[in-house]
Design a protein around this motif. Structure first.
Motif, PDB file in Angstrom:
ATOM      1  N   LEU A 165      55.069 -13.669 100.603  1.00  0.00           N
ATOM      2  CA  LEU A 165      54.046 -13.643  99.090  1.00  0.00           C
ATOM      3  C   LEU A 165      55.776 -13.893  98.121  1.00  0.00           C
ATOM      4  CD1 LEU A 165      51.521 -14.850  96.791  1.00  0.00           C
ATOM      5  CD2 LEU A 165      51.335 -12.272  97.135  1.00  0.00           C
ATOM      6  N   VAL A 166      56.068 -14.108  96.842  1.00  0.00           N
ATOM      7  CA  VAL A 166      57.157 -13.916  96.434  1.00  0.00           C
ATOM      8  C   VAL A 166      56.924 -13.517  94.609  1.00  0.00           C
ATOM      9  CG1 VAL A 166      57.196 -15.700  95.430  1.00  0.00           C
ATOM     10  CG2 VAL A 166      59.493 -14.136  95.535  1.00  0.00           C
ATOM     11  N   VAL A 167      56.519 -12.545  94.077  1.00  0.00           N
ATOM     12  CA  VAL A 167      56.641 -11.013  93.392  1.00  0.00           C
ATOM     13  C   VAL A 167      57.792 -11.140  92.690  1.00  0.00           C
ATOM     14  CG1 VAL A 167      55.219  -9.261  92.453  1.00  0.00           C
ATOM     15  CG2 VAL A 167      54.616 -10.069  94.471  1.00  0.00           C
ATOM     16  N   CYS A 168      57.376 -10.944  90.964  1.00  0.00           N
ATOM     17  CA  CYS A 168      58.487 -11.157  89.920  1.00  0.00           C
ATOM     18  C   CYS A 168      58.798 -10.446  89.544  1.00  0.00           C
ATOM     19  CB  CYS A 168      58.710 -12.707  89.148  1.00  0.00           C
ATOM     20  SG  CYS A 168      58.823 -14.327  89.568  1.00  0.00           S
ATOM     21  N   LYS A 169      59.958  -8.996  88.768  1.00  0.00           N
ATOM     22  CA  LYS A 169      60.145  -8.435  88.528  1.00  0.00           C
ATOM     23  C   LYS A 169      59.885  -8.390  87.151  1.00  0.00           C
ATOM     24  CE  LYS A 169      61.853  -5.576  92.324  1.00  0.00           C
ATOM     25  NZ  LYS A 169      63.065  -4.186  92.999  1.00  0.00           N
ATOM     26  N   ASN A 170      60.679  -9.580  86.661  1.00  0.00           N
ATOM     27  CA  ASN A 170      61.589 -10.331  85.179  1.00  0.00           C
ATOM     28  C   ASN A 170      61.085 -11.196  84.822  1.00  0.00           C
ATOM     29  OD1 ASN A 170      63.716 -11.746  85.805  1.00  0.00           O
ATOM     30  ND2 ASN A 170      64.386  -9.570  86.913  1.00  0.00           N
ATOM     31  N   ASP A 171      60.215 -11.492  83.604  1.00  0.00           N
ATOM     32  CA  ASP A 171      60.168 -12.552  83.221  1.00  0.00           C
ATOM     33  C   ASP A 171      61.208 -13.733  82.935  1.00  0.00           C
ATOM     34  OD1 ASP A 171      58.023 -11.828  82.581  1.00  0.00           O
ATOM     35  OD2 ASP A 171      58.281 -11.479  79.559  1.00  0.00           O
ATOM     36  N   LYS A 172      62.572 -13.875  83.910  1.00  0.00           N
ATOM     37  CA  LYS A 172      63.148 -15.123  83.445  1.00  0.00           C
ATOM     38  C   LYS A 172      62.684 -15.135  84.850  1.00  0.00           C
ATOM     39  CE  LYS A 172      68.329 -15.335  84.468  1.00  0.00           C
ATOM     40  NZ  LYS A 172      69.824 -15.521  84.475  1.00  0.00           N
ATOM     41  N   ALA A 173      62.665 -14.577  86.350  1.00  0.00           N
ATOM     42  CA  ALA A 173      63.246 -14.775  88.023  1.00  0.00           C
ATOM     43  C   ALA A 173      60.964 -15.552  87.882  1.00  0.00           C
ATOM     44  CB  ALA A 173      63.005 -13.432  87.869  1.00  0.00           C
ATOM     45  N   HIS A 174      60.281 -15.221  86.208  1.00  0.00           N
ATOM     46  CA  HIS A 174      58.951 -15.632  86.526  1.00  0.00           C
ATOM     47  C   HIS A 174      59.060 -16.874  86.409  1.00  0.00           C
ATOM     48  CE1 HIS A 174      54.601 -14.617  86.497  1.00  0.00           C
ATOM     49  NE2 HIS A 174      54.425 -16.056  86.106  1.00  0.00           N
ATOM     50  N   GLN A 175      59.476 -17.576  85.073  1.00  0.00           N
ATOM     51  CA  GLN A 175      59.407 -18.307  84.045  1.00  0.00           C
ATOM     52  C   GLN A 175      60.496 -19.473  85.956  1.00  0.00           C
ATOM     53  OE1 GLN A 175      61.267 -17.805  81.027  1.00  0.00           O
ATOM     54  NE2 GLN A 175      59.613 -18.200  79.926  1.00  0.00           N
ATOM     55  N   SER A 176      61.292 -19.470  86.580  1.00  0.00           N
ATOM     56  CA  SER A 176      62.369 -19.715  87.813  1.00  0.00           C
ATOM     57  C   SER A 176      60.844 -20.386  87.587  1.00  0.00           C
ATOM     58  CB  SER A 176      63.364 -19.112  87.843  1.00  0.00           C
ATOM     59  OG  SER A 176      64.000 -19.878  88.832  1.00  0.00           O
ATOM     60  N   ILE A 177      60.403 -18.907  89.005  1.00  0.00           N
ATOM     61  CA  ILE A 177      59.648 -19.762  90.145  1.00  0.00           C
ATOM     62  C   ILE A 177      58.401 -20.019  89.760  1.00  0.00           C
ATOM     63  CG2 ILE A 177      58.068 -18.974  91.897  1.00  0.00           C
ATOM     64  CD1 ILE A 177      61.491 -18.065  92.368  1.00  0.00           C
ATOM     65  N   ALA A 178      58.242 -19.939  88.270  1.00  0.00           N
ATOM     66  CA  ALA A 178      56.997 -21.477  88.095  1.00  0.00           C
ATOM     67  C   ALA A 178      57.377 -22.031  88.028  1.00  0.00           C
ATOM     68  CB  ALA A 178      56.468 -20.358  86.400  1.00  0.00           C
ATOM     69  N   GLU A 179      58.402 -22.299  87.537  1.00  0.00           N
ATOM     70  CA  GLU A 179      58.876 -24.759  87.331  1.00  0.00           C
ATOM     71  C   GLU A 179      59.605 -24.704  88.603  1.00  0.00           C
ATOM     72  OE1 GLU A 179      59.906 -27.633  85.771  1.00  0.00           O
ATOM     73  OE2 GLU A 179      58.580 -25.863  83.912  1.00  0.00           O
ATOM     74  N   GLN A 180      59.353 -24.166  89.408  1.00  0.00           N
ATOM     75  CA  GLN A 180      59.581 -24.892  91.269  1.00  0.00           C
ATOM     76  C   GLN A 180      58.306 -25.446  91.305  1.00  0.00           C
ATOM     77  OE1 GLN A 180      63.227 -22.767  93.284  1.00  0.00           O
ATOM     78  NE2 GLN A 180      62.881 -22.095  91.959  1.00  0.00           N
ATOM     79  N   LEU A 181      57.647 -24.250  91.095  1.00  0.00           N
ATOM     80  CA  LEU A 181      56.352 -24.396  91.546  1.00  0.00           C
ATOM     81  C   LEU A 181      55.277 -25.643  90.438  1.00  0.00           C
ATOM     82  CD1 LEU A 181      54.805 -20.459  91.593  1.00  0.00           C
ATOM     83  CD2 LEU A 181      53.814 -22.202  93.666  1.00  0.00           C
ATOM     84  N   LYS A 182      55.874 -25.891  89.747  1.00  0.00           N
ATOM     85  CA  LYS A 182      55.071 -26.587  88.922  1.00  0.00           C
ATOM     86  C   LYS A 182      55.535 -27.822  89.522  1.00  0.00           C
ATOM     87  CE  LYS A 182      55.776 -28.710  84.183  1.00  0.00           C
ATOM     88  NZ  LYS A 182      56.065 -28.837  82.717  1.00  0.00           N
ATOM     89  N   VAL A 183      56.510 -28.281  89.495  1.00  0.00           N
ATOM     90  CA  VAL A 183      57.386 -29.758  90.000  1.00  0.00           C
ATOM     91  C   VAL A 183      56.817 -29.640  91.505  1.00  0.00           C
ATOM     92  CG1 VAL A 183      59.276 -29.838  88.325  1.00  0.00           C
ATOM     93  CG2 VAL A 183      59.831 -28.821  90.447  1.00  0.00           C
TER      94      VAL A 183
END
Length: 306
Positions: free
Chosen positions: A148-166
């Motif tokens: 499981l990957v966990v994000c330490k900052n919002d920039k990383a969070h938005q990047s991983i979230a976008e990859q999950l979305k597509v």
């Protein structure tokens, strides 16, 4: 004070969808109830104007979501051992144990992965997902083990979230299921939504979201069971469990979608998230992580072989 901003432009095929539903479908890291609260608080603007939750989106609508900073956490950090596979300033990749809940919720306010992460990372966790889910951009079920990957900052969070979305993230699971397979591999392409009667369950539902699972048989066991690898093209709640049950191969130990009697006395489904791969938020290079099969899984596999 605004913590982060998400900007979305509505495409023509999405016209007529309620805005709270539309955002929930396009920003899977945000819950629909949280989105509705943001709308109510005037934090969601459509073409620079506040709207209500029942607003129907139109083509070329510009949606601006203003995410407030997280309030003071009411969840206590706990010195819980973490099996850390990798860590840097942006992400932390962990191997979750069986029986561990990912984030606090009703009935589970301590002993969760988030409690342990708060202790380990201090205040270095993304705040996009709110008070109870800092750093959490995706989940696996309580009794599912693995990476499981966990994000330490919002920039990383938005990047991983976008990859999950597509659906560009690599996700491979190992599972032990009932019944031997005749074909070595296959694909289940069936939409998943809430069960029409039991709202705590998911089901094949034509009104649900498209869900695609590719599977490959690693080993047929005693003509009664099989060890398989599942690769996710999408990531819906209980996707592998629902899809495999729908084709007559429910997971061993699955007390929701499997047989009512479990002769193996397992604590939940025999499912392990073995591989996770994605583009690193900062380096922009593809990275892949693997969590070895847990001991219970290996012991059960040997037992089935005999």
């Amino acid at each position: 004070m605004i913590n982060a901003v998400i900007d979305i432009v509505v495409e023509s095929q999405d016209s007529g969808i309620r805005i709270d539903k539309y955002i929930a479908e396009n920003q899977e890291e945000l819950t629909r109830s949280y989105i509705q609260k943001l709308i109510q608080d005037g934090m969601v603007l459509v073409n620079d104007k506040a709207v209500k939750a029942n607003y129907k989106v139109a083509p070329e609508d510009s949606i601006l979501i203003n995410l407030p900073p997280p309030v003071d956490l009411q969840i206590n950090p706990e010195d819980i051992p973490l099996d850390i596979i990798y860590e840097d300033k942006d992400i932390i990749v962990v191997n979750k144990e069986k029986g561990v809940v990912v984030h606090p919720a009703a009935g589970h306010y301590s002993g969760t992965l988030v409690n342990g992460l708060l202790y380990h990372c201090k205040d270095e966790l993304s705040g996009i997902n709110g008070v109870f889910r800092p750093g959490i951009v995706h989940r696996i079920d309580m009794n599912t083990t693995g990476v499981l990957v966990v994000c330490k900052n919002d920039k990383a969070h938005q990047s991983i979230a976008e990859q999950l979305k597509v659906h560009s993230i690599t996700r491979k699971y190992n599972a032990l299921v009932y019944g031997a397979f005749k074909a070595e591999q296959g694909t289940v392409d069936a939409p998943i939504g809430r069960h029409p009667i039991d709202r705590k369950k998911m089901a094949i539902n034509q009104k649900g979201k498209r869900a695609v699972t590719n599977y490959m048989v690693l080993e047929n066991l005693s003509n009664k069971y099989a060890h398989i690898e599942c690769s996710l093209q999408t990531g819906r709640t209980h996707q592998i469990r629902v899809h495999m049950a729908s084709i007559g191969h429910p997971l061993l130990g699955d007390d929701i979608y499997g047989p009512s009697k479990d002769s193996f006395h397992l604590e939940g489904q025999a499912l392990h998230a073995r591989v996770l791969g994605f583009i690193h938020p900062t380096t922009k290079e593809y990275v892949e992580f693997e969590a070895p099969l847990p001991d219970y899984f290996k012991l059960l596999l040997e037992k089935l072989r005999k």
